[in-house]
Design an enzyme around this catalytic site. Structure first.
Site, short mmCIF file in Angstrom:
data_model
loop_
_atom_site.label_atom_id
_atom_site.label_comp_id
_atom_site.label_asym_id
_atom_site.label_seq_id
_atom_site.Cartn_x
_atom_site.Cartn_y
_atom_site.Cartn_z
N GLU A 1 0.83 -1.21 0.00
CA GLU A 1 0.00 0.00 0.00
C GLU A 1 0.86 1.26 0.00
O GLU A 1 0.45 2.31 -0.48
CB GLU A 1 -0.93 -0.01 1.23
CG GLU A 1 -2.35 0.34 0.88
CD GLU A 1 -3.33 0.10 2.02
OE1 GLU A 1 -4.28 -0.67 1.79
OE2 GLU A 1 -3.16 0.66 3.11
N HIS A 28 7.96 -25.98 1.79
CA HIS A 28 7.30 -27.14 1.18
C HIS A 28 6.18 -26.72 0.22
O HIS A 28 5.41 -27.55 -0.23
CB HIS A 28 6.76 -28.06 2.28
CG HIS A 28 7.87 -28.53 3.18
ND1 HIS A 28 8.57 -29.69 2.96
CD2 HIS A 28 8.44 -27.94 4.26
CE1 HIS A 28 9.51 -29.82 3.90
NE2 HIS A 28 9.44 -28.76 4.69
N LYS A 86 -13.95 1.10 -2.20
CA LYS A 86 -14.76 1.39 -1.01
C LYS A 86 -16.04 2.12 -1.41
O LYS A 86 -17.14 1.77 -0.99
CB LYS A 86 -13.98 2.27 -0.02
CG LYS A 86 -12.89 1.57 0.75
CD LYS A 86 -12.37 2.51 1.85
CE LYS A 86 -11.28 1.85 2.69
NZ LYS A 86 -10.80 2.70 3.79
O1 PA5 Z 1 -3.45 1.26 6.00
C1 PA5 Z 1 -4.54 1.73 5.76
O2 PA5 Z 1 -4.71 2.94 5.63
C2 PA5 Z 1 -5.75 0.83 5.59
O3 PA5 Z 1 -5.42 -0.51 5.64
C3 PA5 Z 1 -6.75 1.13 6.71
O4 PA5 Z 1 -6.14 0.90 7.95
C4 PA5 Z 1 -7.99 0.25 6.55
O5 PA5 Z 1 -8.61 0.50 5.31
C5 PA5 Z 1 -8.97 0.54 7.68
O6 PA5 Z 1 -9.32 1.89 7.68
P1 PA5 Z 1 -10.05 2.53 8.92
O7 PA5 Z 1 -9.11 2.49 10.08
O8 PA5 Z 1 -10.37 3.93 8.50
O9 PA5 Z 1 -11.28 1.72 9.19
#
Ligand code: PA5
Length: 455
Positions: free
Chosen positions: A286, A315, A429
């Site tokens: 990410e 494995h 989303k």
């Molecule tokens: O790293 C990130 O930004 C995402 O993985 C968020 O943590 C995830 O989408 C959850 O978001 P939120 O904390 O707003 O529910």
């Protein structure tokens, strides 16, 4: 801690790097990348670098105070969150609790259950087996709108209210943005205890905020030790490139990425560290998978993380790593000492296929398998690095977590991208909201209808 011998030309020939020469050539660039991160952080007010403040532990006293109020009153903690709001806590709790903590009669902390998907069977299945009078729920969402987390919250609230009446208010803790989002005002209205996710801390960088620290503290982990390890990693980050393993780790990943090794495998040799792979994969993917350069222009960058765990995945995956395309670099995590120092008993002394194992420590076998795999990969021209920690302790895990976050931040600079946003996640989303009938998403619903997308 970082062993780079298996990336060198001495070991890999043309597939390797002349690490010393490369470091000489790139030291100034690496230090400039590091200094750019440090300068933005030290200037204060950076919208993304709040995670570098977290090792200071400003929130620790509040976390400990809340944990102190909840300990003893409840047996089970249900953590609701997804991605960055879940993986850090899951990593820490799994690594540092007794491997069968939940089965222990006399547990040094609560049983912690992570709900990080919308699988109704799993959520309702969990609630079927928990005692609502002895369960506390920690809903974690920075934005307070994430569909998966909100669905699980609705289930848990309804379940608690049905069984304990108004006392449900004392059994829900919300960890969320201190001001923005839906969850903050809702929590205040309901009278839930709350903890903050600082606005300048993204989910995947939040493990050392209340997001990871509360589940850790309630699960019996020494949260202060996690932070102490992270502080030491951050101090290491300031060293010159020639002594700086964080910068050297970034250099190796960057250089091999530029040479077409666009897959990075992360493989701790430890069952207890298995979720460190999941946490790392999110951090890397990410943060670094981006198509907009800071200086302008658009180039798709980022290497693909693969999660693995040794020895198990020897494995299942190592065949590919040895004989498949030479497009990978591997990172192993080695643990020097296991807590229990368990020995393999010599229960078949007359069986030569087994008696060579007798009276040897399990950790010796684990680390022999790691060394053997690393060498077998070298023979096949596949570079690999090893991060070694003396033991799995809160201190060393905190160190490794901060080490990997700092390495990722430097990679972002080297790739000329913003490593701290995630614009590519947003569209999915929004379209989910539209498909599920949330108000305000008519335009997207119409677009989906035209494209023939329906639930
Ligand atoms: O790293 C990130 O930004 C995402 O993985 C968020 O943590 C995830 O989408 C959850 O978001 P939120 O904390 O707003 O529910």
């Amino acid at each position: 801690m970082l062993d780079l011998r298996n990336i060198t030309t001495e070991r890999l020939g043309d597939a390797g790097l002349d690490h010393d020469a490369l470091l000489e050539e790139r030291a100034a660039r690496l230090e400039a990348a590091r200094d750019a991160v440090l300068a933005r952080w030290r200037a204060g007010g950076d919208p993304y670098l709040g995670w570098m403040d977290l090792p200071r532990g400003d929130v620790l006293a509040d976390v400990e105070a809340l944990a102190g109020r909840l300990r003893g009153r409840y047996d089970d903690l249900v953590v609701l969150g997804i991605g960055g709001s879940s993986l850090g806590g899951l990593t820490v709790v799994t690594a540092l609790q007794h491997p069968y903590h939940n089965l222990m009669a006399d547990r040094p902390g609560m049983r912690v259950h992570f709900v990080d998907n919308v699988d109704g069977d799993v959520i309702t299945g969990l609630l079927e087996v928990l005692d609502p009078r002895r369960t506390v729920v920690n809903v974690i969402s920075k934005s307070g709108t994430t569909t998966e987390t909100m669905a699980a919250y609705l289930s848990c609230k309804a379940w608690l209210r049905a069984h304990v009446g108004d006392a449900y208010r004392e059994q829900i803790v919300a960890t969320t943005d201190p001001e923005k989002g839906v969850l903050r005002p809702l929590a205040e209205r309901e009278g839930y205890a709350t903890l903050p996710v600082p606005p300048s801390v993204g989910g995947r960088f939040s493990v050392l905020s209340a997001v990871g620290l509360l589940p850790a503290a309630l699960g019996g982990v020494d949260a202060g030790e996690l932070l102490r390890g992270a502080r030491d990693a951050q101090a290491h980050f300031e060293l010159p490139a020639r002594q700086n393993e964080i910068l050297q780790g970034a250099l190796v990943q960057d250089e091999f990425g530029r040479r077409g090794r666009n897959i990075t495998v992360f493989m701790p040799y430890s069952t207890r560290l298995r979720f460190l792979s999941d946490w790392f994969a999110q951090l890397w993917a990410e943060s670094l998978g981006k198509n907009r350069q800071r200086s302008g222009g658009s180039e798709r960058v980022g290497t693909t993380p693969v999660k693995a765990v040794g020895t198990t995945d020897q494995h299942s995956q190592v065949q590919l790593y040895r004989e498949g395309p030479q497009d990978k670099i591997l990172t192993f995590v080695k643990v020097d000492r296991a807590d229990r120092g368990a020995l393999i008993p010599n229960a078949e002394p007359d069986e030569p296929e087994m008696n060579y194992l007798g009276e040897k420590p399990y950790q010796a076998l684990m680390n022999a398998e790691l060394a053997a795999t690393a060498h077998a990969l070298v023979q096949a021209g596949q570079p690999n690095v090893t991060i070694t920690i003396p033991e799995i302790s809160a201190y060393h895990l905190g160190y490794v977590l901060q080490f990997l976050m700092l390495q990722t931040a430097v990679m972002g600079e080297l790739l000329d991208i913003n490593a701290f946003d995630q614009p590519g996640v947003e569209l999915g989303k929004v379209l989910t909201y539209a498909l599920m009938g949330r108000g305000g998403f008519d335009e997207q619903r119409e677009e989906l209808r035209r494209a023939g997308v329906e639930v």
